[in-house]
Design a protein around this motif. Structure first.
Motif, PDB file in Angstrom:
ATOM      1  N   ASN A   1       0.827  -1.212   0.000  1.00  0.00           N
ATOM      2  CA  ASN A   1       0.000   0.000   0.000  1.00  0.00           C
ATOM      3  C   ASN A   1       0.861   1.263   0.000  1.00  0.00           C
ATOM      4  N   LEU A   2       1.925   1.260   0.793  1.00  0.00           N
ATOM      5  CA  LEU A   2       2.818   2.429   0.826  1.00  0.00           C
ATOM      6  C   LEU A   2       3.444   2.661  -0.554  1.00  0.00           C
TER       7      LEU A   2
ATOM      8  N   ARG B   1       0.978   4.398  -2.622  1.00  0.00           N
ATOM      9  CA  ARG B   1       0.849   5.797  -2.211  1.00  0.00           C
ATOM     10  C   ARG B   1       1.971   6.658  -2.758  1.00  0.00           C
TER      11      ARG B   1
ATOM     12  N   GLY C   1      -1.164   7.344  -8.835  1.00  0.00           N
ATOM     13  CA  GLY C   1      -2.131   8.435  -8.725  1.00  0.00           C
ATOM     14  C   GLY C   1      -2.904   8.535 -10.012  1.00  0.00           C
TER      15      GLY C   1
ATOM     16  N   GLN D   1      -5.783   4.894  -4.881  1.00  0.00           N
ATOM     17  CA  GLN D   1      -5.004   6.064  -5.329  1.00  0.00           C
ATOM     18  C   GLN D   1      -5.647   6.717  -6.550  1.00  0.00           C
TER      19      GLN D   1
ATOM     20  N   VAL E   1       5.445   8.201   4.018  1.00  0.00           N
ATOM     21  CA  VAL E   1       3.995   8.029   3.893  1.00  0.00           C
ATOM     22  C   VAL E   1       3.419   6.991   4.854  1.00  0.00           C
TER      23      VAL E   1
END
Ligand SMILES: *Cc1c(COP(=O)(O)O)cnc(C)c1O
Length: 360
Positions: free
Chosen positions: A93-94, A97, A101, A123, A237
């Motif tokens: 997940n990081l 992030r 996007g 995202q 993040v």
């Protein structure tokens, strides 16, 4: 819809959440659906976790430094090249992030881990999918052509269990222009790791998990090995206390009991090969597996395909044996993914399968 619903971001309202494998609440199941370890964790884990309880009033080490250092030492990298997460799902997940996007899609193969579509959707990013051919060999040139800042590659693959040669992984790392994430949740059960590539290339990230080979799925610990630059981005993040005190202590104890890991892995591999041989003896096509599960095509009286696979899945479930069925796609719908349990678990599966065949 209420105002509170309407006000939410569109990509969240449109999201299909991750569907975890069933976790039955009652007892008596042979649970071969989520690739958990059939053996308990190292006994050192219980000691370490119990000793940590007295320190629960204090916040944990924010960066999981003792665990990072222990991992780095064994893997021959600096602690600045290791990031610890609340399960490797947290690490994956990081990565989304940091790299994904609206105009920054991710890539994946199909089939692979069904969490990647969720992480990219969160995202508001697109996911570009490259299907395997039926032989499940790594489609290196198609993957290398993806115009995406991030590529998730499960190696060994899930749900097929098929592993890839280091030279194929290297060829992909050389040719791909984005960050290559090699998700090695199952690598301890196989013969290949991309860790040499993570040491060598600044754009290769290897993720690992304590959930499968270390028998700690309930503790939620995973990690990434990457360049110090990438780890710095991931550290920006993550939640500041992303791994709790008990989990850090338990994972460290498990990590240091290398002999125990080797024993568990050897038992699982031996059971896997015996079970795969048995299935093949009954006419199943089963991919060679480098993981703690097998993915195979059931056959009954010469018949194969979706209805046969689904039928066996349901037959087993009625007998309190849970395996995983992935319908809806030609590459997966005629097959079942069966986690490797103890020899006694597999004996129960074999018996139920023999009854299923006889019942045709
Ligand atoms: C199980 C699994 C993970 C998740 O690991 P956690 O450490 O439990 O979050 C990651 N990737 C793949 C492919 C998995 O099957």
């Amino acid at each position: 819809m209420s105002r509170a619903w309407e006000l939410a971001q569109v990509h969240v309202k449109e999201l299909s959440p991750y569907v975890p494998g069933t976790q039955p609440m009652d007892t008596g199941w042979v649970k071969l659906n989520t690739n958990e370890c059939p053996y308990p964790p190292s006994p050192r884990v219980a000691e370490a976790v119990a000793a940590e309880v007295a320190r629960l009033p204090l916040y944990p080490n924010p960066a999981s430094v003792p665990l990072r250092e222990a991992i780095a030492r064994r893997l021959g990298v600096t602690s600045g090249q290791v990031l610890v997460g609340n399960g490797s799902d947290d690490v994956l997940n990081l990565l989304a992030r940091v790299y994904c996007g609206r105009d920054a899609p991710a890539g994946q193969t199909f089939p692979s881990y069904s969490l990647y579509p969720v992480l990219t959707a969160l995202q508001a990013a697109r996911l570009l999918s490259v299907p395997f051919e039926e032989d499940m060999r790594l489609p290196v040139s198609k993957l290398a052509e993806l115009r995406a800042p991030l590529l998730y590659l499960t190696a060994p693959n899930a749900p097929t269990g098929v592993g890839f040669a280091l030279e194929e992984l290297r060829a992909l790392a050389e040719a791909f222009r984005g960050v290559l994430v090699v998700d090695e949740a199952y690598a301890d059960f196989g013969d290949v790791t991309a860790l040499p590539l993570a040491r060598e290339y600044g754009h290769v990230v290897v993720t690992r998990s304590f959930s499968k080979s270390y028998a700690l799925a309930g503790l939620r610990v995973g990690f990434a090995v990457a360049s110090a630059e990438v780890v710095d981005l991931l550290d920006r993040v993550r939640e500041s206390y992303n791994v709790n005190r008990l989990s850090q202590a338990g994972a460290l104890a498990a990590w240091e009991d290398e002999g125990y890991l080797r024993e568990v892995v050897a038992k699982v591999r031996a059971t896997r090969e015996a079970f795969r041989g048995w299935l093949e003896g009954r006419g199943w096509q089963v991919y060679p597996s480098q993981a703690n599960f097998v993915f195979g095509e059931p056959v009954r009286q010469g018949k194969r395909g979706e209805a046969v696979a689904r039928g066996l899945f349901e037959w087993l479930r009625e007998r309190k044996i849970l395996v995983r069925y992935f319908g809806g796609h030609a590459l997966t719908a005629g097959r079942l993914r069966i986690s490797i349990g103890t020899d006694a678990d597999m004996a129960r599966v074999r018996e139920a399968m023999e009854q299923w065949e006889a019942n045709a």
